[in-house]
Scaffold this active site. Structure first.
Site, PDB file in Angstrom:
ATOM      1  N   SER A   2       0.775  -1.046  -0.189  1.00 62.27           N
ATOM      2  CA  SER A   2       0.043  -0.053   0.003  1.00 62.27           C
ATOM      3  C   SER A   2       0.937   1.392   0.014  1.00 62.27           C
ATOM      4  CB  SER A   2      -0.778  -0.106   1.317  1.00 62.27           C
ATOM      5  OG  SER A   2      -0.089  -0.039   2.431  1.00 62.27           O
ATOM      6  N   LEU A  14       1.359   3.400  -2.627  1.00 61.51           N
ATOM      7  CA  LEU A  14       2.138   3.579  -3.695  1.00 61.51           C
ATOM      8  C   LEU A  14       1.689   4.800  -4.586  1.00 61.51           C
ATOM      9  CD1 LEU A  14       2.843  -0.084  -5.157  1.00 61.51           C
ATOM     10  CD2 LEU A  14       4.532   1.597  -3.935  1.00 61.51           C
ATOM     11  N   LYS A  39      -1.950   5.211  -5.430  1.00 63.95           N
ATOM     12  CA  LYS A  39      -2.933   4.694  -6.362  1.00 63.95           C
ATOM     13  C   LYS A  39      -4.015   5.561  -6.455  1.00 63.95           C
ATOM     14  CE  LYS A  39      -4.267   0.771  -4.570  1.00 63.95           C
ATOM     15  NZ  LYS A  39      -5.385   0.847  -3.775  1.00 63.95           N
ATOM     16  N   GLY A  40      -4.394   6.435  -5.085  1.00 64.41           N
ATOM     17  CA  GLY A  40      -5.341   7.435  -5.322  1.00 64.41           C
ATOM     18  C   GLY A  40      -4.683   8.692  -6.173  1.00 64.41           C
ATOM     19  N   TYR A  65      -5.110   8.770  13.077  1.00 67.00           N
ATOM     20  CA  TYR A  65      -3.736   8.148  13.074  1.00 67.00           C
ATOM     21  C   TYR A  65      -3.707   7.025  12.156  1.00 67.00           C
ATOM     22  CZ  TYR A  65      -1.699  10.865  16.905  1.00 67.00           C
ATOM     23  OH  TYR A  65      -1.173  11.662  17.760  1.00 67.00           O
ATOM     24  N   ILE A 108      -7.491 -10.619   2.155  1.00 67.88           N
ATOM     25  CA  ILE A 108      -8.843 -11.323   2.068  1.00 67.88           C
ATOM     26  C   ILE A 108      -9.834 -10.390   2.122  1.00 67.88           C
ATOM     27  CG2 ILE A 108     -10.226 -12.597   3.681  1.00 67.88           C
ATOM     28  CD1 ILE A 108      -7.834 -13.835   4.904  1.00 67.88           C
ATOM     29  N   CYS A 140     -12.756  25.184  12.729  1.00 65.55           N
ATOM     30  CA  CYS A 140     -13.631  24.164  13.632  1.00 65.55           C
ATOM     31  C   CYS A 140     -13.159  24.319  15.085  1.00 65.55           C
ATOM     32  CB  CYS A 140     -13.583  22.879  13.012  1.00 65.55           C
ATOM     33  SG  CYS A 140     -15.435  22.021  13.506  1.00 65.55           S
ATOM     34  N   GLU A 147     -16.762  20.066  25.762  1.00 65.07           N
ATOM     35  CA  GLU A 147     -16.219  18.943  25.376  1.00 65.07           C
ATOM     36  C   GLU A 147     -14.910  18.514  26.097  1.00 65.07           C
ATOM     37  OE1 GLU A 147     -14.752  19.457  21.103  1.00 65.07           O
ATOM     38  OE2 GLU A 147     -14.220  17.163  21.009  1.00 65.07           O
ATOM     39  N   ARG A 158     -20.051  19.173  16.584  1.00 60.19           N
ATOM     40  CA  ARG A 158     -21.397  18.989  17.451  1.00 60.19           C
ATOM     41  C   ARG A 158     -21.451  20.213  18.368  1.00 60.19           C
ATOM     42  NH1 ARG A 158     -18.928  13.635  17.867  1.00 60.19           N
ATOM     43  NH2 ARG A 158     -20.563  12.256  17.227  1.00 60.19           N
ATOM     44  N   HIS A 209     -15.254  23.827   7.725  1.00 61.21           N
ATOM     45  CA  HIS A 209     -13.856  23.367   7.406  1.00 61.21           C
ATOM     46  C   HIS A 209     -13.608  23.994   5.788  1.00 61.21           C
ATOM     47  CE1 HIS A 209     -13.008  20.668  10.591  1.00 61.21           C
ATOM     48  NE2 HIS A 209     -14.167  20.436  10.388  1.00 61.21           N
ATOM     49  N   GLU A 251     -11.056  24.324   4.081  1.00 63.68           N
ATOM     50  CA  GLU A 251     -10.084  23.378   3.435  1.00 63.68           C
ATOM     51  C   GLU A 251     -10.736  22.424   2.550  1.00 63.68           C
ATOM     52  OE1 GLU A 251     -10.720  23.111   6.776  1.00 63.68           O
ATOM     53  OE2 GLU A 251     -10.534  21.205   7.471  1.00 63.68           O
TER      54      GLU A 251
HETATM   55  N1  GLN Z   1     -14.858  18.863  18.608  1.00 58.79           N
HETATM   56  C1  GLN Z   1     -15.388  19.982  17.980  1.00 58.79           C
HETATM   57  C2  GLN Z   1     -16.991  19.555  17.733  1.00 58.79           C
HETATM   58  O1  GLN Z   1     -17.279  18.416  17.592  1.00 58.79           O
HETATM   59  C3  GLN Z   1     -14.781  20.226  16.835  1.00 58.79           C
HETATM   60  C4  GLN Z   1     -14.948  19.473  15.567  1.00 58.79           C
HETATM   61  C5  GLN Z   1     -13.899  19.660  14.283  1.00 58.79           C
HETATM   62  O2  GLN Z   1     -12.960  20.453  14.691  1.00 58.79           O
HETATM   63  N2  GLN Z   1     -14.180  19.026  13.190  1.00 58.79           N
HETATM   64  O3  GLN Z   1     -17.611  20.645  17.606  1.00 58.79           O
END
Ligand code: GLN
Length: 556
Positions: free
Chosen positions: A15, A17, A19-20, A56, A153, A386, A410, A467, A512, A514
């Site tokens: 993996s 290499l 491919k994407g 990760y 598999i 975010c 949080e 959230r 986001h 990005e």
């Molecule tokens: N943990 C935060 C939330 O749930 C920010 C989420 C994120 O950065 N994508 O609102």
């Protein structure tokens, strides 16, 4: 309307290499010929989607506009082909089994014994077909990348499905492309073909003969190597291509075009199209190759040891560099390394801009708060994404307004001053997976702000995955203290963007941005953030010669 043709991309040997990127680059070459392209990634894991997986292990979770939490390869596809994909573009084993078991429970199989062949394979084929019908317009070509390596598999049902798929289609409508590895033996400087031979044999054992081989190596193969591969793998010599390492991923489409990959796809699929027009891509690559300056950006995150965890953010910063004709180097800094470290500010000093990306959980939050404080006080351009917005707001509440216990629920469920809190409709949700506020939502932008200047419009649609939100009870207090709520939902109930009054460029988003940035069309916020960072870089260099140069080597 012509019928859709299909390209299946599989991988052998190992993996990672690329491919994407190869699939995405081929998509770009077809699009540059005026063809409409759609693309799909098959992930043979049992998770229903990437949303519950640790960054990760699989890198970033890419979010589509319709709110699907998908594999990061979809980000490459969107950036290279310049298309918006949907949830249909990522199939997992989990989804397929889920759907088949659901149908079995409903009695849809009329008493049949439900088996991998044909029920699972049919479900896979139906999903691939599902992508051919988008907006009632059929794409000319659908590219399907099978994740993993042939021989695993997990991928067997998918490979069986694509073997059958070819049989179901008219001759010449399907291409199988296999990506293999050609190691270079360093002592003899020889490219060895045996691994490729084995990789192709493994594919042929399950009934798939590749039409094209892309051989990943550090250098080009010569004709002798190609002849050997052709003989042992049963692939014509002119369908065997070197996929050599390049300095920048955006060079790949041009390299592929030069060696004839694009015209081979057109020839083998008998596609009706004009010559490629890659002028815009060439212009973008020219900006990468001829930068006028170079700056360094610090990305302070929790998963910083794995760059793939922030791939869309890093790419968007690079796009911002392309738009400003400069090279942007991104250093990923582990936020925990700033904590309980008396030299923490030395780690951040010398960067021209600071980014706090998205994330979950309280590990590393203290370090992120320090980074926010540093950017605010030192007037370093700042972009919070975010979780980055949430942390920047907590920092502002604590250190500017003086609400010492300000926190996010949080990080502390019973926070006495919950500046950041769960959105009301998230409070009852206990299930994980697809339950956040996901995908496109509109945001109204306040005129006269840096955010408005960047976008140049009053309303935007951006992709979300969160959230929590800024607690409306604290809005007035924050605003009075100089934090401008520069973006809000149309009903004004949710803060989507904030920026600081007394700062050259300090903008944070609950969404986001990005995910919507493209190499030829940097996202406006990234473009302007990099512009502000370049200005900061020049200013510091004028005032304190050598200060930024410690971290920024001379422009070559
Ligand atoms: N943990 C935060 C939330 O749930 C920010 C989420 C994120 O950065 N994508 O609102």
């Amino acid at each position: 309307m012509s019928e859709t043709k299909y390209i299946f991309v599989t991988g052998g040997n190992l993996s990672g290499l690329g491919k994407g990127l190869a699939a995405a680059s081929m998509g770009r070459l077809l699009k540059s010929r005026g063809l409409s392209v759609s693309i799909l990634k098959v992930d043979p894991y049992i998770n229903v989607d990437a949303g519950t997986m640790s960054p990760y292990q699989h890198g970033e979770v890419f979010v589509t506009k319709d709110g699907a939490e998908t594999d990061l390869d979809l980000g490459h596809y969107e950036r290279f082909i310049d298309i918006d994909l949907t949830e249909k573009s990522n199939i997992t084993t989990g989804q397929v089994y889920h759907a088949v078991i659901d149908k079995e429970r409903k009695g849809s199989y009329l008493g049949a014994t439900v088996q991998v062949i044909p029920h699972i394979t049919n479900e896979i084929k139906d999903r691939i077909h599902g992508l051919s019908i988008q907006n009632e317009e059929r794409p000319d070509v659908v590219i399907v990348e099978i994740g993993g390596t042939v021989g695993d598999i997990e991928s067997l049902p998918f490979l069986e499905a694509i073997r059958q798929f070819r049989m179901d289609q008219p001759r010449g409508h399907v291409l199988n492309i296999h990506l293999t590895f050609l190691p270079l033996v360093s002592t003899t400087k020889e490219l060895k073909t045996k691994l490729t031979q084995h990789a192709v044999r493994a594919l042929r054992e399950i009934g798939i003969q590749p039409d094209i081989l892309l051989c990943r190596s550090t250098q080009e193969m010569n004709d002798d190597v190609k002849k050997k591969i052709a003989l042992f793998c049963n692939v014509p010599i002119d369908s065997i291509f070197s996929d050599v390492d390049v300095d920048n991923i955006y060079f790949i489409p041009l390299v592929f075009e030069e060696i004839g990959v694009g015209s081979k796809l057109v020839e083998l699929l008998n596609l009706e199209c004009g010559p490629p027009d890659l002028s815009d891509w060439i212009g973008m690559v020219d900006a990468i190759k001829n930068p006028e300056a170079k700056i360094k950006i610090a990305l302070v995150g929790k998963y910083a040891i794995l760059r793939d965890a922030y791939i869309s953010v890093i790419e968007a910063l690079i796009h911002g560099g392309i738009a400003n004709r400069i090279t942007v180097e991104v250093d990923c800094i582990l936020s925990e390394n700033l904590e309980d470290n008396e030299n923490w500010s030395d780690i951040l000093a010398g960067y021209s801009g600071i980014v706090i990306p998205g994330g979950f959980g309280d590990r590393g939050i203290k370090g992120k708060i320090l980074a926010c404080q540093f950017a605010r006080e030192q007037k370093v351009p700042f972009l919070g994404l975010c979780l980055g917005l949430q942390v920047a707001t907590v920092e502002y509440a604590r250190n500017v307004i003086g609400i010492k216990n300000a926190n996010s629920t949080e990080f502390d469920e019973v926070a006495p001053e919950p500046i950041i809190d769960l959105m009301p409709d998230q409070k009852k949700i206990t299930r994980k997976g697809g339950t956040m506020r996901l995908g496109h939502y509109p945001c109204n932008i306040k005129p006269g702000t840096n955010a408005h200047e960047a976008y140049g419009v009053d309303v935007v649609n951006e992709r979300h995955r969160h959230r929590l939100e800024i607690n409306n009870k604290y809005r007035d207090q924050l605003e009075k203290a100089g934090m401008i709520m520069c973006g809000v939902s149309p009903d004004d109930l949710l803060v989507e963007m904030v920026e600081l009054k007394d700062h050259p460029w300090h903008v944070s988003t609950q969404f986001h941005p990005e995910f919507q940035s493209r190499p030829q069309r940097a996202h406006p916020l990234f473009r302007e953030f990099i512009k502000a960072s370049l200005e900061y870089h020049k200013r510091v260099e004028d005032l304190l010669p050598g200060k930024v140069k410690e971290k920024v080597p001379e422009v070559s």
